[in-house]
Motif scaffolding. Structure first.
Motif, PDB file in Angstrom:
ATOM      1  N   ALA A   1      23.773  53.573  32.779  1.00 59.40           N
ATOM      2  CA  ALA A   1      24.020  54.887  32.177  1.00 59.40           C
ATOM      3  C   ALA A   1      25.459  55.052  31.717  1.00 59.40           C
ATOM      4  N   GLY A   2      26.285  54.020  31.880  1.00 59.36           N
ATOM      5  CA  GLY A   2      27.619  54.030  31.306  1.00 59.36           C
ATOM      6  C   GLY A   2      28.762  54.271  32.260  1.00 59.36           C
ATOM      7  N   HIS A   3      28.500  54.347  33.563  1.00 57.64           N
ATOM      8  CA  HIS A   3      29.548  54.640  34.534  1.00 57.64           C
ATOM      9  C   HIS A   3      30.186  53.355  35.057  1.00 57.64           C
ATOM     10  N   ARG A   4      31.315  53.527  35.749  1.00 59.83           N
ATOM     11  CA  ARG A   4      32.014  52.425  36.435  1.00 59.83           C
ATOM     12  C   ARG A   4      32.373  52.882  37.847  1.00 59.83           C
ATOM     13  N   PRO A   5      32.793  51.964  38.735  1.00 59.10           N
ATOM     14  CA  PRO A   5      33.146  52.373  40.092  1.00 59.10           C
ATOM     15  C   PRO A   5      34.355  53.313  40.119  1.00 59.10           C
ATOM     16  N   CYS A   6      34.324  54.275  41.028  1.00 63.33           N
ATOM     17  CA  CYS A   6      35.442  55.188  41.253  1.00 63.33           C
ATOM     18  C   CYS A   6      36.563  54.442  41.975  1.00 63.33           C
ATOM     19  N   ALA A   7      37.809  54.687  41.535  1.00 64.88           N
ATOM     20  CA  ALA A   7      38.953  54.002  42.134  1.00 64.88           C
ATOM     21  C   ALA A   7      39.381  54.615  43.459  1.00 64.88           C
ATOM     22  N   GLU A   8      38.911  55.832  43.767  1.00 60.46           N
ATOM     23  CA  GLU A   8      39.315  56.479  45.008  1.00 60.46           C
ATOM     24  C   GLU A   8      38.329  56.193  46.143  1.00 60.46           C
ATOM     25  N   CYS A   9      37.091  56.639  45.986  1.00 65.35           N
ATOM     26  CA  CYS A   9      36.138  56.513  47.097  1.00 65.35           C
ATOM     27  C   CYS A   9      35.509  55.135  47.183  1.00 65.35           C
ATOM     28  N   ARG A  10      35.689  54.301  46.165  1.00 62.78           N
ATOM     29  CA  ARG A  10      35.097  52.958  46.156  1.00 62.78           C
ATOM     30  C   ARG A  10      36.151  51.935  45.752  1.00 62.78           C
ATOM     31  N   ARG A  11      37.279  51.973  46.429  1.00 62.15           N
ATOM     32  CA  ARG A  11      38.423  51.170  46.002  1.00 62.15           C
ATOM     33  C   ARG A  11      38.109  49.677  45.961  1.00 62.15           C
ATOM     34  N   ALA A  12      37.440  49.168  46.992  1.00 63.38           N
ATOM     35  CA  ALA A  12      37.136  47.732  47.010  1.00 63.38           C
ATOM     36  C   ALA A  12      36.230  47.352  45.840  1.00 63.38           C
ATOM     37  N   ASP A  13      35.237  48.201  45.543  1.00 63.84           N
ATOM     38  CA  ASP A  13      34.351  47.934  44.410  1.00 63.84           C
ATOM     39  C   ASP A  13      35.096  48.048  43.086  1.00 63.84           C
ATOM     40  N   TYR A  14      35.995  49.028  43.010  1.00 64.53           N
ATOM     41  CA  TYR A  14      36.799  49.182  41.794  1.00 64.53           C
ATOM     42  C   TYR A  14      37.660  47.943  41.563  1.00 64.53           C
ATOM     43  N   ASP A  15      38.281  47.433  42.636  1.00 63.75           N
ATOM     44  CA  ASP A  15      39.103  46.231  42.493  1.00 63.75           C
ATOM     45  C   ASP A  15      38.251  45.036  42.060  1.00 63.75           C
ATOM     46  N   ALA A  16      37.046  44.931  42.608  1.00 61.77           N
ATOM     47  CA  ALA A  16      36.144  43.840  42.196  1.00 61.77           C
ATOM     48  C   ALA A  16      35.747  43.994  40.732  1.00 61.77           C
ATOM     49  N   TRP A  17      35.505  45.231  40.304  1.00 60.85           N
ATOM     50  CA  TRP A  17      35.191  45.520  38.906  1.00 60.85           C
ATOM     51  C   TRP A  17      36.355  45.098  38.009  1.00 60.85           C
ATOM     52  N   CYS A  18      37.577  45.460  38.408  1.00 61.21           N
ATOM     53  CA  CYS A  18      38.754  45.124  37.597  1.00 61.21           C
ATOM     54  C   CYS A  18      38.959  43.621  37.518  1.00 61.21           C
ATOM     55  N   ALA A  19      38.684  42.918  38.616  1.00 63.41           N
ATOM     56  CA  ALA A  19      38.826  41.459  38.602  1.00 63.41           C
ATOM     57  C   ALA A  19      37.806  40.826  37.651  1.00 63.41           C
ATOM     58  N   ALA A  20      36.571  41.317  37.693  1.00 62.57           N
ATOM     59  CA  ALA A  20      35.551  40.801  36.782  1.00 62.57           C
ATOM     60  C   ALA A  20      35.881  41.181  35.339  1.00 62.57           C
ATOM     61  N   TRP A  21      36.430  42.376  35.151  1.00 60.83           N
ATOM     62  CA  TRP A  21      36.856  42.809  33.812  1.00 60.83           C
ATOM     63  C   TRP A  21      37.904  41.843  33.266  1.00 60.83           C
ATOM     64  N   ALA A  22      38.890  41.496  34.098  1.00 58.91           N
ATOM     65  CA  ALA A  22      39.944  40.579  33.660  1.00 58.91           C
ATOM     66  C   ALA A  22      39.361  39.222  33.287  1.00 58.91           C
ATOM     67  N   THR A  23      38.378  38.764  34.041  1.00 61.61           N
ATOM     68  CA  THR A  23      37.718  37.505  33.710  1.00 61.61           C
ATOM     69  C   THR A  23      36.966  37.613  32.382  1.00 61.61           C
ATOM     70  N   ALA A  24      36.299  38.738  32.177  1.00 65.12           N
ATOM     71  CA  ALA A  24      35.494  38.915  30.965  1.00 65.12           C
ATOM     72  C   ALA A  24      36.347  39.062  29.718  1.00 65.12           C
ATOM     73  N   PHE A  25      37.477  39.783  29.840  1.00 68.52           N
ATOM     74  CA  PHE A  25      38.249  40.146  28.642  1.00 68.52           C
ATOM     75  C   PHE A  25      39.648  39.555  28.608  1.00 68.52           C
ATOM     76  N   GLY A  26      39.994  38.735  29.593  1.00 69.17           N
ATOM     77  CA  GLY A  26      41.254  38.009  29.532  1.00 69.17           C
ATOM     78  C   GLY A  26      42.468  38.764  30.012  1.00 69.17           C
ATOM     79  N   ALA A  27      42.297  39.997  30.507  1.00 68.49           N
ATOM     80  CA  ALA A  27      43.440  40.776  30.980  1.00 68.49           C
ATOM     81  C   ALA A  27      42.952  41.874  31.910  1.00 68.49           C
ATOM     82  N   ARG A  28      43.740  42.175  32.918  1.00 67.93           N
ATOM     83  CA  ARG A  28      43.438  43.312  33.787  1.00 67.93           C
ATOM     84  C   ARG A  28      43.981  44.566  33.110  1.00 67.93           C
ATOM     85  N   GLU A  29      43.135  45.542  32.883  1.00 64.21           N
ATOM     86  CA  GLU A  29      43.512  46.741  32.136  1.00 64.21           C
ATOM     87  C   GLU A  29      43.354  47.978  33.009  1.00 64.21           C
ATOM     88  N   GLY A  30      44.098  49.024  32.672  1.00 62.43           N
ATOM     89  CA  GLY A  30      44.052  50.258  33.432  1.00 62.43           C
ATOM     90  C   GLY A  30      42.784  51.048  33.180  1.00 62.43           C
TER      91      GLY A  30
END
Length: 210
Positions: free
Chosen positions: A80-109
């Motif tokens: 439905a277009g959502h991503r993990p919350c950086a506050e209540c799901r910090r570990a999941d958010y960090d995992a999302w950001c790591a996978a994002w960096a792998t997918a797109f070549g850079a860790r982005e805000g």
């Protein structure tokens, strides 16, 4: 009566008594009387949250507050277009950001990610999400597609038919093109290794003896 704030994999809203396992936020979509109108989002910061965090309590559809949305599980929220919350799901958010960096070549805000996600998921001027067609076999695990009007979750065993209460038994992936519900940006993150939390009724791989 249940509120129409249960979000389906295609982004539509549903009133159902079935309980979800995750909450989300797209801004304030209800009026002062608690009625959800025709708007489906306000802003681009669409997050997916846990149901309980640090003992905080909220009144559902309170005036002037964001509209509480609910999902069967995280895989639905991602579709439905959502991503993990950086506050209540910090570990999941960090995992999302790591996978994002792998997918797109850079860790982005978060703002950059939300801009890219919104461009991929939303139809400008419409109250619905952007979808495309393609082969189900090409979708990464954790994605959603629709076939004959019914959503399916892609898993290691094929496709699980979705219902608001949970998933049905696995079926084979359809050979014909399907409507792809999960947007291409999120699919890239899934393909890069992010594993969304799924409902207990979702089939999981058998455990291997150590």
């Amino acid at each position: 009566m249940p509120h129409p704030n249960r979000v389906q994999p295609d982004g539509t809203f549903l009133a159902t008594k079935a309980r979800g396992t995750m909450m989300g936020n797209r801004g304030m979509l209800h009026d002062a009387g608690g009625t959800i109108g025709n708007r489906r989002w306000v802003g681009k910061n669409w997050v997916c949250c846990v149901l309980s965090f640090k003992g905080r309590r909220r009144a559902i559809l309170a005036p002037g507050r964001y509209t509480e949305l609910f999902f069967l599980d995280e895989a639905v929220a991602l579709a439905a277009g959502h991503r993990p919350c950086a506050e209540c799901r910090r570990a999941d958010y960090d995992a999302w950001c790591a996978a994002w960096a792998t997918a797109f070549g850079a860790r982005e805000g978060a703002q950059v990610m939300d801009d890219r996600l919104h461009a991929a998921r939303a139809l400008p001027g419409a109250r619905r999400l952007r979808h495309e067609t393609g082969a189900a076999k090409d979708l990464p695990e954790g994605s959603f597609f629709a076939s004959d009007g019914r959503p399916y979750l892609v898993t290691h065993q094929g496709a699980l038919p979705y219902a608001p209460e949970g998933y049905g038994p696995p079926e084979s992936l359809p050979p014909d093109d399907v409507t792809i519900l999960t947007n291409p940006v999120t699919r890239a993150v899934l393909a890069a290794g992010y594993g969304p939390a799924t409902h207990p009724k979702a089939v999981r791989p058998p455990s291997h003896p150590s």
